[in-house]
Enzyme design. Structure first.
Site, PDB file in Angstrom:
ATOM      1  CB  SER A 159     -29.522   4.587  -2.113  1.00 48.01           C
ATOM      2  OG  SER A 159     -30.326   5.282  -1.181  1.00 48.01           O
TER       3      SER A 159
ATOM      4  CD  GLU B 153     -18.242   4.469  -1.275  1.00 48.94           C
ATOM      5  OE1 GLU B 153     -18.547   5.507  -1.859  1.00 48.94           O
ATOM      6  OE2 GLU B 153     -19.051   3.821  -0.590  1.00 48.94           O
TER       7      GLU B 153
ATOM      8  CE  LYS C 225     -26.376   7.891  -3.768  1.00 50.72           C
ATOM      9  NZ  LYS C 225     -25.308   8.881  -3.800  1.00 50.72           N
TER      10      LYS C 225
ATOM     11  CG  HIS D  12      -1.607  20.248  -7.537  1.00 57.62           C
ATOM     12  ND1 HIS D  12      -0.935  20.361  -6.343  1.00 57.62           N
ATOM     13  CD2 HIS D  12      -0.678  20.372  -8.521  1.00 57.62           C
ATOM     14  CE1 HIS D  12       0.362  20.583  -6.587  1.00 57.62           C
ATOM     15  NE2 HIS D  12       0.538  20.578  -7.899  1.00 57.62           N
TER      16      HIS D  12
END
Ligand code: ARG
Length: 483
Positions: free
Chosen positions: A291, A304, A297, A164
């Site tokens: 970024s 992804e 970043k 979980h």
């Protein structure tokens, strides 16, 4: 255009037709701009067919030789990028046949004896997919080896195991990576199984009903390597099924989808692990991007995108299976739509496997023979996270069971201890012995070994468990299997 202006010779089936296709219809029905990638399979199939026709006395050996010569030239032209692919000739099959006839005359026109494009295309797709499956399995092996390498270096590194997404029990980081090796090994098994059903010969089924010529289909199957493990030729046994069956493409795409789903789960973990909140791993800069606005970043673009491309492959599975559902026997033009999803599935899976093997295991440095640039692991961050979540609470319960308590009572006792520790913001192992003994008098000094992360890890020493000794055994098994 009037009927007299219509050049009937330019179409393979022209005699019956009184008007040409419009440009729009031509573009709509043509497949050459994507199915030309089947050219090698198409030529291999044609050569095997011609050889068999000659052996059966249906084609002269002069014609067979002319066909072989013409096809060699066509191969060279295609490889050199000099082949003139024509939309007017619809697909890869008609383009190659037309060029063959241009090169060798009537022999080229005789090649199509006893076959149809229906059995031809089914054969081509199977031959093409068979070799792609072999490439994919090789890539799957590379990825598994990369994971095993990293696992081996981190057998004793402690990671908080989650259920979980809550800290559950400590696990070896190596053990965690080997979970993915299991998944990818099943993917390879599935693909090997799909390959068996892909590697069967439709050719000789002709349009749908078989042919009047005395073909030797098993001979063609042998020539094309469509044989089983015992070397027995594998021939589709029903002509109607042979020309219209695309099960192999569907099951391949299903196996590919599942493999992408495994990659996607791994991607999700890599993304979490490399976020600031976890800080467990780093992946090399070349797999990340910055970024355009936030200078700090480093985004995990590769995992992804892999997660995103999984949706695309699963979409292809939906496309292919839906393509089949309403089709009556036998061949229908619908089947031309099998190619783009299949090709894209293969391309996406291959690229993804290749990039993941490198992102995880690193690149081979020719100077040292070693790999470098794979993921880097921060064992301290992992261990610290494991320490935060009462990851050894189950171990304390098991300790009490060994002292004679029924498990349910032990579970309840430990819950009280965890509640008390939480109130003081301490780990169970940080509570004094006297405090622990308030929860149960049989708790003794040896409990601190049990409450340590490493003690917990070492204790799970059953087959398939996370104890480093078990993980080493599994690594040896995988290495032997992948050798
Ligand atoms: N381009 C076609 C395909 O991919 C080849 C088979 C065409 N057969 C036919 N009867 N029109 O399916």
């Amino acid at each position: 255009m009037s009927q007299t202006q219509f050049d009937k010779k330019s179409q393979a089936w022209s005699a019956l037709f009184s008007e040409p296709m419009s440009d729009l219809v031509k573009r709509y029905t043509a497949s050459v701009f994507f199915d030309k990638r089947l050219w090698q399979a198409d030529i291999a199939g044609s050569l095997a067919h011609a050889e068999m026709l000659c052996h059966q006395g249906i084609l002269s050996s002069d014609d067979q030789a002319a066909i072989a010569r013409g096809m060699a030239q066509i191969s060279a032209e295609i490889e050199a990028g000099q082949f003139d692919w024509q939309l007017d000739l619809e697909d890869v099959h008609l383009n190659i046949e037309a060029r063959l006839t241009q090169l060798v005359g009537d022999a080229g026109k005789r090649l199509h004896t006893g076959r149809s494009r229906n059995d031809q295309v089914a054969t081509d797709v199977r031959l093409w997919l068979r070799s792609e499956i072999d490439l994919i399995n090789a890539l799957l092996r590379e990825l598994q080896l990369a994971l095993v390498d990293v696992a081996e270096r981190h057998v004793a590194v402690i990671l908080p195991g989650f259920t979980h997404l809550q800290v559950a029990q400590p696990v070896s980081f190596g053990h965690h990576l080997l979970a993915y090796v299991e998944m990818f090994s099943r993917d390879a098994e599935r693909l090997t199984d799909v390959r068996r059903r892909t590697n069967r010969l439709p050719l000789g089924s002709a349009a749908l009903a078989g042919t009047t010529y005395p073909l030797d289909r098993e001979r063609v199957a042998r020539t094309l390597g469509m044989v089983d493990e015992q070397g027995q030729p594998q021939v589709c046994q029903n002509s109607l099924d042979a020309v219209s069956d695309r099960d192999f493409a569907i099951e391949f795409t299903a196996a590919a989808s599942l493999c992408m789903v495994h990659i996607s789960r791994l991607s999700e973990e890599l993304i979490l692990w490399m976020s600031q909140n976890f800080g467990f791993i780093k992946i090399a800069d070349r797999f990340t991007t910055g970024s355009s606005i936030m200078p700090q970043k480093k985004n995990p673009d590769v995992p992804e995108l892999a997660r995103g491309k999984t949706g695309r492959v699963v979409g292809h599975l939906m496309g292919l299976i839906t393509l089949m559902k309403g089709q009556p026997l036998a061949y229908n033009k619908d089947n031309q739509e099998d190619k783009e999803p299949l090709f894209d599935t293969v391309d996406t899976l291959k690229d993804t496997l290749r990039i993941f093997a490198e992102m995880i295991g690193g690149q081979n440095d020719p100077a040292t023979g070693q790999k470098s640039g794979g993921i880097t692991v921060n064992p301290e961050a992992m261990e610290q996270a494991a320490r935060k979540g009462y990851a050894t609470a189950t171990d304390l319960a098991d300790y009490l069971v060994k002292k004679g308590l029924p498990f349910r009572d032990a579970h309840e006792t430990v819950a009280h201890a965890v509640k008390a520790a939480q109130a003081q913001q301490l780990d169970l192992s940080e509570l004094p012995l006297a405090t622990l003994q308030q929860f149960h008098p049989q708790i003794e000094a040896d409990v601190f070994e049990v409450l340590s992360l490493r003690g917990s890890l070492n204790a799970r020493n059953t087959l398939g468990g996370t104890a480093p000794a078990q993980v080493q055994t599994q690594i040896a098994r995988h290495r032997a299997r992948l050798a």
